[in-house]
Design a protein around this motif. Sequence first.
Motif, PDB file in Angstrom:
ATOM      1  N   THR A 223     -11.707   2.925   4.542  1.00  0.00           N
ATOM      2  CA  THR A 223     -10.741   3.291   3.508  1.00  0.00           C
ATOM      3  C   THR A 223      -9.388   2.679   3.595  1.00  0.00           C
ATOM      4  O   THR A 223      -8.702   2.134   2.887  1.00  0.00           O
ATOM      5  CB  THR A 223     -10.390   4.762   3.688  1.00  0.00           C
ATOM      6  OG1 THR A 223     -11.841   5.654   3.517  1.00  0.00           O
ATOM      7  CG2 THR A 223      -9.577   5.201   2.385  1.00  0.00           C
ATOM      8  N   ILE A 224      -8.878   2.475   4.869  1.00  0.00           N
ATOM      9  CA  ILE A 224      -7.680   1.674   5.210  1.00  0.00           C
ATOM     10  C   ILE A 224      -7.841   0.304   4.944  1.00  0.00           C
ATOM     11  O   ILE A 224      -6.807  -0.447   4.288  1.00  0.00           O
ATOM     12  CB  ILE A 224      -7.315   1.769   6.712  1.00  0.00           C
ATOM     13  CG1 ILE A 224      -7.015   3.501   6.828  1.00  0.00           C
ATOM     14  CG2 ILE A 224      -5.984   0.881   6.852  1.00  0.00           C
ATOM     15  CD1 ILE A 224      -5.957   3.914   5.956  1.00  0.00           C
ATOM     16  N   ALA A 225      -9.254  -0.308   5.317  1.00  0.00           N
ATOM     17  CA  ALA A 225      -9.296  -1.669   4.851  1.00  0.00           C
ATOM     18  C   ALA A 225      -9.330  -1.689   3.194  1.00  0.00           C
ATOM     19  O   ALA A 225      -8.614  -2.811   2.747  1.00  0.00           O
ATOM     20  CB  ALA A 225     -10.730  -2.302   5.417  1.00  0.00           C
ATOM     21  N   ALA A 226      -9.897  -1.036   2.750  1.00  0.00           N
ATOM     22  CA  ALA A 226      -9.667  -1.061   1.187  1.00  0.00           C
ATOM     23  C   ALA A 226      -8.429  -1.069   0.555  1.00  0.00           C
ATOM     24  O   ALA A 226      -8.036  -1.672  -0.296  1.00  0.00           O
ATOM     25  CB  ALA A 226     -10.732   0.124   0.517  1.00  0.00           C
ATOM     26  N   GLY A 227      -7.659   0.145   1.410  1.00  0.00           N
ATOM     27  CA  GLY A 227      -6.183   0.416   0.886  1.00  0.00           C
ATOM     28  C   GLY A 227      -5.407  -0.949   1.168  1.00  0.00           C
ATOM     29  O   GLY A 227      -4.671  -1.430   0.148  1.00  0.00           O
ATOM     30  N   LEU A 228      -5.700  -1.764   2.011  1.00  0.00           N
ATOM     31  CA  LEU A 228      -4.808  -2.982   2.418  1.00  0.00           C
ATOM     32  C   LEU A 228      -5.157  -4.184   1.341  1.00  0.00           C
ATOM     33  O   LEU A 228      -4.369  -4.805   1.029  1.00  0.00           O
ATOM     34  CB  LEU A 228      -5.142  -3.382   3.923  1.00  0.00           C
ATOM     35  CG  LEU A 228      -4.549  -2.646   4.911  1.00  0.00           C
ATOM     36  CD1 LEU A 228      -5.112  -3.026   6.533  1.00  0.00           C
ATOM     37  CD2 LEU A 228      -3.205  -2.762   5.058  1.00  0.00           C
ATOM     38  N   ILE A 229      -6.236  -4.287   1.141  1.00  0.00           N
ATOM     39  CA  ILE A 229      -6.927  -5.098  -0.051  1.00  0.00           C
ATOM     40  C   ILE A 229      -6.466  -4.807  -1.200  1.00  0.00           C
ATOM     41  O   ILE A 229      -6.014  -5.987  -1.873  1.00  0.00           O
ATOM     42  CB  ILE A 229      -8.622  -5.053  -0.114  1.00  0.00           C
ATOM     43  CG1 ILE A 229      -9.254  -5.855   1.366  1.00  0.00           C
ATOM     44  CG2 ILE A 229      -9.070  -5.864  -1.199  1.00  0.00           C
ATOM     45  CD1 ILE A 229     -10.693  -5.511   1.322  1.00  0.00           C
ATOM     46  N   SER A 230      -6.238  -3.570  -1.752  1.00  0.00           N
ATOM     47  CA  SER A 230      -5.809  -3.147  -2.897  1.00  0.00           C
ATOM     48  C   SER A 230      -4.246  -3.563  -2.912  1.00  0.00           C
ATOM     49  O   SER A 230      -3.741  -3.798  -4.056  1.00  0.00           O
ATOM     50  CB  SER A 230      -5.888  -1.741  -3.333  1.00  0.00           C
ATOM     51  OG  SER A 230      -5.334  -0.981  -2.454  1.00  0.00           O
ATOM     52  N   MET A 231      -3.479  -3.351  -1.800  1.00  0.00           N
ATOM     53  CA  MET A 231      -1.861  -3.569  -1.664  1.00  0.00           C
ATOM     54  C   MET A 231      -1.911  -5.150  -1.801  1.00  0.00           C
ATOM     55  O   MET A 231      -0.647  -5.245  -2.558  1.00  0.00           O
ATOM     56  CB  MET A 231      -1.480  -3.369  -0.255  1.00  0.00           C
ATOM     57  CG  MET A 231      -1.379  -1.696  -0.063  1.00  0.00           C
ATOM     58  SD  MET A 231      -1.010  -1.119   1.497  1.00  0.00           S
ATOM     59  CE  MET A 231       0.842  -1.824   1.514  1.00  0.00           C
ATOM     60  N   VAL A 232      -2.791  -6.043  -1.341  1.00  0.00           N
ATOM     61  CA  VAL A 232      -2.308  -7.393  -1.588  1.00  0.00           C
ATOM     62  C   VAL A 232      -2.532  -7.910  -2.800  1.00  0.00           C
ATOM     63  O   VAL A 232      -1.806  -8.717  -3.339  1.00  0.00           O
ATOM     64  CB  VAL A 232      -3.389  -8.279  -0.397  1.00  0.00           C
ATOM     65  CG1 VAL A 232      -3.180  -9.559  -0.858  1.00  0.00           C
ATOM     66  CG2 VAL A 232      -3.003  -8.075   0.917  1.00  0.00           C
ATOM     67  N   ALA A 233      -3.497  -7.300  -3.665  1.00  0.00           N
ATOM     68  CA  ALA A 233      -3.714  -7.596  -4.782  1.00  0.00           C
ATOM     69  C   ALA A 233      -2.766  -7.260  -5.810  1.00  0.00           C
ATOM     70  O   ALA A 233      -2.207  -7.720  -6.768  1.00  0.00           O
ATOM     71  CB  ALA A 233      -5.306  -7.044  -5.514  1.00  0.00           C
ATOM     72  N   LEU A 234      -2.344  -5.963  -5.570  1.00  0.00           N
ATOM     73  CA  LEU A 234      -1.132  -5.448  -6.381  1.00  0.00           C
ATOM     74  C   LEU A 234       0.020  -6.081  -6.326  1.00  0.00           C
ATOM     75  O   LEU A 234       0.880  -6.456  -7.088  1.00  0.00           O
ATOM     76  CB  LEU A 234      -1.032  -3.952  -6.019  1.00  0.00           C
ATOM     77  CG  LEU A 234      -2.123  -3.007  -6.591  1.00  0.00           C
ATOM     78  CD1 LEU A 234      -1.941  -1.315  -5.913  1.00  0.00           C
ATOM     79  CD2 LEU A 234      -1.732  -2.761  -7.953  1.00  0.00           C
ATOM     80  N   LEU A 235       0.510  -6.502  -4.801  1.00  0.00           N
ATOM     81  CA  LEU A 235       1.907  -7.226  -4.596  1.00  0.00           C
ATOM     82  C   LEU A 235       1.806  -8.634  -5.501  1.00  0.00           C
ATOM     83  O   LEU A 235       2.758  -8.970  -5.912  1.00  0.00           O
ATOM     84  CB  LEU A 235       1.940  -7.525  -3.161  1.00  0.00           C
ATOM     85  CG  LEU A 235       3.198  -8.360  -2.662  1.00  0.00           C
ATOM     86  CD1 LEU A 235       4.407  -7.699  -3.120  1.00  0.00           C
ATOM     87  CD2 LEU A 235       3.043  -8.513  -1.202  1.00  0.00           C
ATOM     88  N   PHE A 236       0.627  -9.322  -5.435  1.00  0.00           N
ATOM     89  CA  PHE A 236       0.669 -10.535  -6.132  1.00  0.00           C
ATOM     90  C   PHE A 236       0.609 -10.386  -7.535  1.00  0.00           C
ATOM     91  O   PHE A 236       1.677 -11.159  -8.384  1.00  0.00           O
ATOM     92  CB  PHE A 236      -0.945 -11.069  -5.903  1.00  0.00           C
ATOM     93  CG  PHE A 236      -0.838 -12.300  -6.729  1.00  0.00           C
ATOM     94  CD1 PHE A 236      -0.362 -13.663  -6.520  1.00  0.00           C
ATOM     95  CD2 PHE A 236      -2.060 -12.310  -7.609  1.00  0.00           C
ATOM     96  CE1 PHE A 236      -0.630 -14.548  -7.427  1.00  0.00           C
ATOM     97  CE2 PHE A 236      -2.165 -13.561  -8.635  1.00  0.00           C
ATOM     98  CZ  PHE A 236      -1.474 -14.633  -8.390  1.00  0.00           C
TER      99      PHE A 236
END
Length: 438
Positions: A223-236
């Motif tokens: 879940t944390i790995a998924a959260g980090l992936i979503s954070m990177v995509a959202l920041l971009f």
Amino acid sequence: MKNKLGTAVTLGFALFAMFFGAGNLILPPFIGLKTGDEWFSAIAGFFTTGIVSPFLGVLTVVLFGTSFTDLGRKVNPVVVTVLAVLIMLCIGPLVAIPRTAAATFEIGVKPLLPEFNNILFSLIFFAIVLALSVSESKIVDIIGNFLTPFLILSLGILVTIGIMNPTAAAESTGVTTQQSFVFAFHEGYQTLDVLASVIFAGIIISAAIDKGYTNAKDRFKITIAAGLISMVALLFIYGGLIYLGAHSGYEFSEKVSRTELLLNISHNLMGESGTLVISVAVALACLTTAIALTSAMGSFLQEFSKGKIGYKVGVLLTCLVSAFFSVKSVDEIIEYAVVILGFVYPITFALILTVLFFGKIIFSRTPYVAAVTTAGVVASLSVLQQLNVLVEPIETLKSWLPFSEHHLEWLLPSFAAFFIAAGFNSGRKAHREANAAD
């Protein structure tokens, strides 16, 4: 659990798409336009409330259970249930879901089909949402594997072209670095993502369990790995859209329509194809969010009614109510949402922060209830002020509270109430132990 990376990417993309709805798309360009050459500090402000804070919400839920209502064991079941109802109404049929349909119509349909009826469109939109939401177990895979890649691709094209070939240089709008951060920080509330995060966490955790991550430790990691992936995509995407707004060449005005600004930016960058690209992006962004929120609302109604309202019936009711409110314009929905969010956001934020920081060391419920109640009282003052009730006295009172200029006047009072209640409980416990020893 054969492919951890593939699972993390699917869940991460799904979480990104759930978060990235109507507000997330139309707010950043407007922020960039208002902050001008201070766009970088604006990104930092929006990053705080639009990305980091929702991630903390997901983190809190996965640390202490599998759904938001599990936090009731740490706080108080009644308090969490009432808060859950308020959150679901905000991210559900009153604000967020109708806004997805309104934004899709204004940006994705009206520019291409100006004569199309918005009521008819709303019926079509929610018929599609209903069809894709009734199968509860397939929600994450539908969003993560199919819809999100197209969403990221369409937005990525627009952002990349805008960064490589900006329409104009970013100019000063008279807004300082601090003001840019504060404005973007507060605009991040309008994404509703902190509220949605504690609900979406349950959907992602449930999907992880379905994929074989039944162990709490493994579930936490994925879940944390998924959260980090979503954070990177959202920041971009967020950063890119704020940059595009700052370099749009338009003169800022409070009367600028957020949807028209986004349309004009895309048209200036890519011509007629830009309108098509942004239309596809809006449709996908809003559809994925609407599906996730409708599914969440259906599950919530089923649990809240103890099975008296089935999941499919809950989904149908959500679509009907959302369709009714969706005929309003995006700006109208944002306008009435401000008052509701000004009350619910601080309470939810106070709950997330206190449970996240102290949930493993302070086990009494009283401090958490004190923090949430205090945040609610302070938030009520802001709501009264927005309703033009006791404006001057409340303004004076808020000026005495730290961080009021950042719209965080609830923060220190709620933490102070937490520590006072914790200290009182600790002293009372020590007194009881001393009496028992005697």
